[in-house]
Design a protein around this motif. Structure first.
Motif, PDB file in Angstrom:
ATOM      1  N   VAL A 262       0.834  -1.204   0.000  1.00  0.00           N
ATOM      2  CA  VAL A 262       0.000   0.000   0.000  1.00  0.00           C
ATOM      3  C   VAL A 262       0.871   1.258   0.000  1.00  0.00           C
ATOM      4  O   VAL A 262       0.483   2.291  -0.577  1.00  0.00           O
ATOM      5  CB  VAL A 262      -0.959  -0.009   1.204  1.00  0.00           C
ATOM      6  N   ARG A 263       2.037   1.176   0.598  1.00  0.00           N
ATOM      7  CA  ARG A 263       2.965   2.310   0.554  1.00  0.00           C
ATOM      8  C   ARG A 263       3.316   2.658  -0.895  1.00  0.00           C
ATOM      9  O   ARG A 263       3.536   3.817  -1.243  1.00  0.00           O
ATOM     10  CB  ARG A 263       4.236   1.977   1.341  1.00  0.00           C
ATOM     11  N   LYS A 264       3.342   1.642  -1.733  1.00  0.00           N
ATOM     12  CA  LYS A 264       3.653   1.843  -3.155  1.00  0.00           C
ATOM     13  C   LYS A 264       2.437   2.280  -3.950  1.00  0.00           C
ATOM     14  O   LYS A 264       2.512   3.196  -4.774  1.00  0.00           O
ATOM     15  CB  LYS A 264       4.224   0.541  -3.733  1.00  0.00           C
ATOM     16  N   THR A 265       1.288   1.624  -3.719  1.00  0.00           N
ATOM     17  CA  THR A 265       0.114   1.861  -4.569  1.00  0.00           C
ATOM     18  C   THR A 265      -0.812   2.961  -4.057  1.00  0.00           C
ATOM     19  O   THR A 265      -1.487   3.628  -4.850  1.00  0.00           O
ATOM     20  CB  THR A 265      -0.718   0.576  -4.704  1.00  0.00           C
ATOM     21  N   GLY A 266      -0.891   3.101  -2.748  1.00  0.00           N
ATOM     22  CA  GLY A 266      -1.752   4.125  -2.162  1.00  0.00           C
ATOM     23  C   GLY A 266      -3.222   3.758  -2.083  1.00  0.00           C
ATOM     24  O   GLY A 266      -4.034   4.545  -1.593  1.00  0.00           O
ATOM     25  N   ARG A 267      -3.579   2.573  -2.536  1.00  0.00           N
ATOM     26  CA  ARG A 267      -4.982   2.154  -2.529  1.00  0.00           C
ATOM     27  C   ARG A 267      -5.087   0.690  -2.120  1.00  0.00           C
ATOM     28  O   ARG A 267      -4.193  -0.104  -2.412  1.00  0.00           O
ATOM     29  CB  ARG A 267      -5.625   2.381  -3.902  1.00  0.00           C
ATOM     30  N   PRO A 300     -10.144   2.802   1.749  1.00  0.00           N
ATOM     31  CA  PRO A 300     -10.021   1.380   1.404  1.00  0.00           C
ATOM     32  C   PRO A 300     -11.401   0.758   1.226  1.00  0.00           C
ATOM     33  O   PRO A 300     -12.406   1.262   1.733  1.00  0.00           O
ATOM     34  CB  PRO A 300      -9.291   0.789   2.606  1.00  0.00           C
ATOM     35  N   ARG A 301     -11.439  -0.362   0.502  1.00  0.00           N
ATOM     36  CA  ARG A 301     -12.699  -1.058   0.236  1.00  0.00           C
ATOM     37  C   ARG A 301     -12.567  -2.513   0.629  1.00  0.00           C
ATOM     38  O   ARG A 301     -11.485  -3.102   0.536  1.00  0.00           O
ATOM     39  CB  ARG A 301     -13.050  -0.972  -1.248  1.00  0.00           C
ATOM     40  N   ARG A 302     -13.684  -3.093   1.042  1.00  0.00           N
ATOM     41  CA  ARG A 302     -13.707  -4.530   1.310  1.00  0.00           C
ATOM     42  C   ARG A 302     -14.781  -5.194   0.461  1.00  0.00           C
ATOM     43  O   ARG A 302     -15.870  -4.647   0.279  1.00  0.00           O
ATOM     44  CB  ARG A 302     -13.907  -4.834   2.784  1.00  0.00           C
ATOM     45  N   VAL A 303     -14.450  -6.372  -0.028  1.00  0.00           N
ATOM     46  CA  VAL A 303     -15.375  -7.183  -0.815  1.00  0.00           C
ATOM     47  C   VAL A 303     -15.487  -8.515  -0.096  1.00  0.00           C
ATOM     48  O   VAL A 303     -14.516  -9.260   0.007  1.00  0.00           O
ATOM     49  CB  VAL A 303     -14.870  -7.384  -2.254  1.00  0.00           C
ATOM     50  N   ALA A 304     -16.677  -8.802   0.418  1.00  0.00           N
ATOM     51  CA  ALA A 304     -16.867 -10.012   1.212  1.00  0.00           C
ATOM     52  C   ALA A 304     -18.305 -10.483   1.083  1.00  0.00           C
ATOM     53  O   ALA A 304     -19.108  -9.884   0.358  1.00  0.00           O
ATOM     54  CB  ALA A 304     -16.506  -9.745   2.674  1.00  0.00           C
ATOM     55  N   TYR A 305     -18.606 -11.556   1.815  1.00  0.00           N
ATOM     56  CA  TYR A 305     -19.968 -12.084   1.762  1.00  0.00           C
ATOM     57  C   TYR A 305     -20.883 -11.189   2.589  1.00  0.00           C
ATOM     58  O   TYR A 305     -20.519 -10.785   3.686  1.00  0.00           O
ATOM     59  CB  TYR A 305     -20.006 -13.521   2.298  1.00  0.00           C
ATOM     60  N   PRO A 306     -22.062 -10.854   2.097  1.00  0.00           N
ATOM     61  CA  PRO A 306     -22.980 -10.030   2.893  1.00  0.00           C
ATOM     62  C   PRO A 306     -23.394 -10.766   4.167  1.00  0.00           C
ATOM     63  O   PRO A 306     -23.317 -11.989   4.250  1.00  0.00           O
ATOM     64  CB  PRO A 306     -24.177  -9.823   1.948  1.00  0.00           C
ATOM     65  N   ASP A 307     -23.817 -10.012   5.158  1.00  0.00           N
ATOM     66  CA  ASP A 307     -24.140 -10.575   6.464  1.00  0.00           C
ATOM     67  C   ASP A 307     -25.522 -11.238   6.457  1.00  0.00           C
ATOM     68  O   ASP A 307     -26.460 -10.803   7.130  1.00  0.00           O
ATOM     69  CB  ASP A 307     -24.077  -9.484   7.534  1.00  0.00           C
ATOM     70  N   ILE A 308     -25.612 -12.319   5.694  1.00  0.00           N
ATOM     71  CA  ILE A 308     -26.861 -13.072   5.578  1.00  0.00           C
ATOM     72  C   ILE A 308     -26.534 -14.560   5.604  1.00  0.00           C
ATOM     73  O   ILE A 308     -25.440 -14.970   5.214  1.00  0.00           O
ATOM     74  CB  ILE A 308     -27.617 -12.753   4.259  1.00  0.00           C
ATOM     75  N   PRO A 309     -27.469 -15.405   6.075  1.00  0.00           N
ATOM     76  CA  PRO A 309     -27.265 -16.850   5.910  1.00  0.00           C
ATOM     77  C   PRO A 309     -27.152 -17.186   4.428  1.00  0.00           C
ATOM     78  O   PRO A 309     -27.858 -16.622   3.589  1.00  0.00           O
ATOM     79  CB  PRO A 309     -28.525 -17.460   6.526  1.00  0.00           C
ATOM     80  N   ILE A 310     -26.261 -18.105   4.094  1.00  0.00           N
ATOM     81  CA  ILE A 310     -25.998 -18.423   2.694  1.00  0.00           C
ATOM     82  C   ILE A 310     -27.208 -19.138   2.090  1.00  0.00           C
ATOM     83  O   ILE A 310     -27.673 -20.150   2.619  1.00  0.00           O
ATOM     84  CB  ILE A 310     -24.734 -19.289   2.579  1.00  0.00           C
ATOM     85  N   PRO A 311     -27.736 -18.627   0.981  1.00  0.00           N
ATOM     86  CA  PRO A 311     -28.949 -19.214   0.390  1.00  0.00           C
ATOM     87  C   PRO A 311     -28.683 -20.586  -0.233  1.00  0.00           C
ATOM     88  O   PRO A 311     -27.584 -20.869  -0.718  1.00  0.00           O
ATOM     89  CB  PRO A 311     -29.354 -18.206  -0.692  1.00  0.00           C
ATOM     90  N   TYR A 312     -29.709 -21.415  -0.244  1.00  0.00           N
ATOM     91  CA  TYR A 312     -29.634 -22.690  -0.961  1.00  0.00           C
ATOM     92  C   TYR A 312     -29.779 -22.473  -2.462  1.00  0.00           C
ATOM     93  O   TYR A 312     -29.114 -23.144  -3.261  1.00  0.00           O
ATOM     94  CB  TYR A 312     -30.725 -23.634  -0.459  1.00  0.00           C
TER      95      TYR A 312
END
Length: 339
Positions: A262-267, A300-312
């Motif tokens: 991050v020191r190099k890219t800044g993002r 900064p941004r995060r990409v993760a699973y939403p806070d829900i039970p995983i659907p069938y």
């Protein structure tokens, strides 16, 4: 000696276990369907034929029983490898994990070691519903006393497994079912790798920069490493140069490699298949911000699973899972470009 053979993750794991069993008679394996069946995700295939039922033990369907037994065996001088078939089953044996395995070294003042490996399958994308599809990386990383690893490819799978077996502390080895290379599952070909025949150990706490870049740092683990690489390739077509880091282990966490990138890219964009809130993504972001917030040119941004039970439902699950498109959109947001 072959130097260019390619293995799947499952074969690399089984080979690592076999090599350690050959050199150390205290190593043994236990779990449901790990003997004749070879583990439903192939991690123990072939072990029963070579080592027999004394060292490859099919257990009853009682996670509390056999994981508790693994803790006791480890404290008595053995090096057990216990397979928890799906990480989602942790609820029935959490006392053995969190109050015994994780703490007994400390409770004994360091007089007792707990050299056990708990390997377990993680991840979704296979229409297995909320009881068989979670990642739960942060759940175990949050518990002091446990080391947590999550390989993304066959080379790392072997080296990290060998390190886990040799470690005198309890290690949670979290393998993504979609990376195992099984014929009945779709899996990214990039998960297979050239794997040396000789035994080798990969030290914990050393992340790997898979792709160097100048515009943004993408940090990922397990299956999301492959999604991050897919996103990086798509971004490159638009002139965006992304650096991709595979953490490989959560505990210990290689904060230094992330900060230097991050020191190099800044993002910074962090990706995990675990739930968004209170997770690995937030921990990595905090590590950078607490070190030097001025390193960041954008939020900064995060990409993760939403806070829900995983659907069938497969369409619903696919909608919720992190993917390359979502990672690309997050990167473009950090660059102030339309997502």
């Amino acid at each position: 000696m072959k130097s260019n053979r390619e293995l799947t993750v499952s074969r690399a794991m089984a080979e690592a276990i076999a090599q350690e069993m050959r050199t150390d008679p205290s190593v043994f394996v236990m779990g449901e369907d790990i003997g004749t069946y070879g583990g439903i995700f192939g991690a123990t295939a072939g072990l029963l034929d070579e080592f027999g039922e004394e060292r490859v033990r099919d257990t009853p369907i009682s996670e509390t029983g056999f994981i508790g037994a693994a803790v006791g065996a480890a404290m008595a001088g053995m090096r057990p490898i216990a397979e928890l078939m799906f990480v989602d089953f942790y609820g029935v044996c959490m006392d053995s994990i969190s109050n015994l395995a994780a703490k007994n070294i400390y409770f004994s003042g360091g007089n007792c070691k707990v050299p056990m490996v708990l390997m377990t399958a993680t991840g979704g994308g296979y229409n297995d519903a909320g009881q068989h599809s979670q990642a739960l990386h942060a759940t175990f990383a949050h518990l002091p006393g446990l080391k947590v690893v999550a390989p993304s490819n066959a080379y790392d799978a072997k080296g990290l497994m060998i390190s886990a077996i040799r470690d005198d502390s309890p290690v949670i080895y979290m393998f993504h079912k979609g990376l195992q290379g099984l014929a009945w599952m779709n899996w990214p070909q990039s998960a297979a790798a050239i794997v040396p025949e000789d035994a080798y150990a990969i030290p914990f706490g050393e992340a790997k920069v898979l792709r160097e870049g100048r515009d943004v740092t993408i940090v990922a683990i397990s299956m999301m490493v492959h999604r991050a690489m897919e996103a990086a390739e798509a971004l490159a077509a638009d002139g965006i140069d992304a650096e991709v880091i595979d953490l490989r282990t959560l505990v210990p966490l290689d904060r230094k490699t992330v900060v230097e990138s991050v020191r190099k890219t800044g993002r910074l964009v962090v990706v995990d298949e675990d739930y968004s809130s209170y997770g690995l993504t937030a921990e990595v972001i905090a590590s950078v911000v607490e070190t030097d917030i001025s390193l960041l040119k954008a939020a900064p941004r995060r990409v993760a699973y939403p806070d829900i039970p995983i659907p069938y439902s497969r369409p619903m699950e696919d909608f919720a899972l992190p993917n390359a498109d979502k990672i690309g959109a997050a990167v473009r947001q950090t660059l102030g470009k339309a997502a």
